[in-house]
Design a protein around this motif. Structure first.
Motif, PDB file in Angstrom:
ATOM      1  N   ILE A   1       0.744  -1.309  -0.092  1.00  0.00           N
ATOM      2  CA  ILE A   1       0.044   0.000  -0.049  1.00  0.00           C
ATOM      3  C   ILE A   1       1.089   1.222   0.091  1.00  0.00           C
TER       4      ILE A   1
ATOM      5  N   GLN B   1       8.735   3.840   7.652  1.00  0.00           N
ATOM      6  CA  GLN B   1       9.980   4.019   8.767  1.00  0.00           C
ATOM      7  C   GLN B   1      10.262   3.000   9.475  1.00  0.00           C
TER       8      GLN B   1
ATOM      9  N   VAL C   1       5.012   2.269  10.803  1.00  0.00           N
ATOM     10  CA  VAL C   1       4.741   3.652  10.680  1.00  0.00           C
ATOM     11  C   VAL C   1       5.366   4.235   9.434  1.00  0.00           C
ATOM     12  N   THR C   2       4.615   5.116   8.742  1.00  0.00           N
ATOM     13  CA  THR C   2       4.763   5.550   7.527  1.00  0.00           C
ATOM     14  C   THR C   2       4.579   7.047   7.497  1.00  0.00           C
ATOM     15  N   LYS C   3       5.512   7.647   6.453  1.00  0.00           N
ATOM     16  CA  LYS C   3       4.938   9.134   6.288  1.00  0.00           C
ATOM     17  C   LYS C   3       4.044   8.615   5.005  1.00  0.00           C
ATOM     18  N   VAL C   4       3.185   9.607   5.085  1.00  0.00           N
ATOM     19  CA  VAL C   4       2.106   9.717   4.000  1.00  0.00           C
ATOM     20  C   VAL C   4       2.399  10.444   2.827  1.00  0.00           C
ATOM     21  N   PRO C   5       2.622   9.695   1.634  1.00  0.00           N
ATOM     22  CA  PRO C   5       3.278  10.225   0.186  1.00  0.00           C
ATOM     23  C   PRO C   5       2.281  11.464  -0.098  1.00  0.00           C
ATOM     24  N   ASP C   6       2.827  12.314  -1.072  1.00  0.00           N
ATOM     25  CA  ASP C   6       1.886  13.327  -1.900  1.00  0.00           C
ATOM     26  C   ASP C   6       0.720  12.778  -2.488  1.00  0.00           C
TER      27      ASP C   6
ATOM     28  N   GLY D   1      -0.798  10.343  -1.545  1.00  0.00           N
ATOM     29  CA  GLY D   1      -1.892   9.547  -0.256  1.00  0.00           C
ATOM     30  C   GLY D   1      -1.735   7.997  -0.369  1.00  0.00           C
ATOM     31  N   ILE D   2      -2.275   7.713   0.526  1.00  0.00           N
ATOM     32  CA  ILE D   2      -2.344   6.250   0.716  1.00  0.00           C
ATOM     33  C   ILE D   2      -4.009   5.473   0.526  1.00  0.00           C
ATOM     34  N   THR D   3      -3.921   4.700  -0.388  1.00  0.00           N
ATOM     35  CA  THR D   3      -5.263   3.912  -0.635  1.00  0.00           C
ATOM     36  C   THR D   3      -5.144   2.605  -0.112  1.00  0.00           C
ATOM     37  N   PHE D   4      -6.367   2.292   0.640  1.00  0.00           N
ATOM     38  CA  PHE D   4      -6.319   0.667   1.091  1.00  0.00           C
ATOM     39  C   PHE D   4      -7.150  -0.270   0.278  1.00  0.00           C
TER      40      PHE D   4
END
Lengths: 82, 275
Positions: B244, B251, B265-270, B272-275
């Motif tokens: 995803i 991280q 734990v992750t940064k949200v990319p520009d 976004g994140i789609t589940f």
């Protein structure tokens, strides 16, 4: 009688237009989330960031379609398709 | 009617069980002469026939076979076809190759022979403590996974030492390798570090020359590969984070095989994140 019907209709409209609640794990939540609250997300949901950085913690259990997320830093929104 | 129904049900269960048993795990032994089975003497005099080259591969095959684990060794190389009892002789062992040589070809290797798991033992010919070549290999395996939509688990071996020479370079190489693998695991890469350096227990009697193990050395290597392969490893859980969000944003990842939970734990990319 007319007043009762009007009041009931108004109440129903208000309920129908109701936005997301900020309570954690609310399955109908869709909107900005706050730090340290836990939210449930479902397949098709998206996380959109409004700050840089935006950091989240994601927990997923094998076999389940939903996951839980928690905002650690920044501002993000959960978008849920109707 | 009831007997016919029960018979059909039992046949169905039998076929389903057979189908499960028939699931074959594709393993790519990837490396240099220590994977292929080359000795210094093969260059100093008449080389041994390829049909008797088995390295650790034959012993590992026998162990997996005895454990009733169906595997398919894959790769463009063929070595060991005259060994009895027979084993699957395909591999990607390339004598003399460095990690940089492997990195330039690993994408092609996987495209030609897709694998579920790679056994990687490479770096002996690098003669350097840098692990940039390993990074390039792992990057290209990631690229293959993205392009093919598949997941490949890599068992990365700390390389075995050499005899009668200083192992300072190999010491440093393995230390750097350990750091690299741990870092990439944190980012969600499906890697497992295998301590072939100390953990396999090779001693001077286990070497045929200063670089290559003999039969007992290869058996020790096979045992460690086998013991690592049979450890529980939930591919679905380990591959979830990178399914995803790209590894560059991740991280930290913690997988609990018992509770079947992955926490990351992750940064949200520009984007976004789609589940």
């Amino acid at each position: 009688m007319k007043n009762i019907l009007t009041l009931t209709s108004f109440t129903l409209i208000l309920l129908g237009c109701g936005g997301g609640s900020s309570s954690g794990s609310n399955k109908t939540f869709s909107g900005a989330i706050v730090v340290s609250e836990v939210y449930t997300v479902f397949p098709g949901d998206s996380i959109v960031k409004h700050s840089d950085p935006a950091i989240i913690n994601i927990i997923h259990k094998e076999g389940q379609s939903e996951s839980t997320i928690e905002l650690i830093e920044g501002n993000v929104t959960i978008l849920r398709k109707p | 009617m009831n007997i016919k129904f029960i018979y059909t049900l039992l046949m169905g269960l039998f076929l389903f069980h057979t189908f499960l048993q028939a699931e074959i795990h594709r393993i790519m032994p990837l490396g240099d002469s220590i994977t292929y089975d080359d000795l210094r003497s093969d260059y100093e005099s008449t080389p041994r026939p390829t049909g008797i080259r088995k390295a650790y591969r034959a012993d590992l095959w026998y162990m997996l076979e005895e454990a009733k684990i169906s595997v398919d060794f894959v790769g463009s190389q063929v070595a060991g076809q005259d060994i009895v009892p027979p084993f699957d002789v395909n591999n990607e062992g390339h004598p003399g190759w460095t990690s940089y040589d492997i990195s330039s070809r690993v994408y092609q290797f996987l495209s030609a022979n897709p694998a579920d798991t790679i056994l990687l033992h490479i770096g002996t010919n690098d003669r350097s403590s840098s692990v940039d070549g390993i990074t390039a290999i792992l990057d290209d395996i990631d690229r293959y996974e993205r392009d093919s939509g598949t997941h490949v688990r890599v068992l990365v071996a700390m390389i075995i030492g050499r005899l009668s020479v200083s192992n300072v370079v190999i010491d440093n190489f393995n230390a750097n390798l350990t750091h690299l693998v741990q870092q990439r695991i944190q980012q969600g890469d499906m890697l497992t570090l295998v301590d072939m350096y100390q953990g396999a227990g090779l001693i001077s009697d286990d070497y045929a020359d200063i670089t290559h193990p003999n039969a007992s050395g290869y058996q020790k290597m096979a045992t460690l590969w086998f013991n690592t392969l049979i450890q529980p490893y939930n591919v679905a859980l380990h591959s979830y984070p990178q399914s995803i969000v790209s590894s560059e944003y991740i991280q930290s990842v913690v997988v609990d095989e018992n509770t079947k939970l992955v926490t990351f734990v992750t940064k949200v990319p520009d984007y976004g994140i789609t589940f």
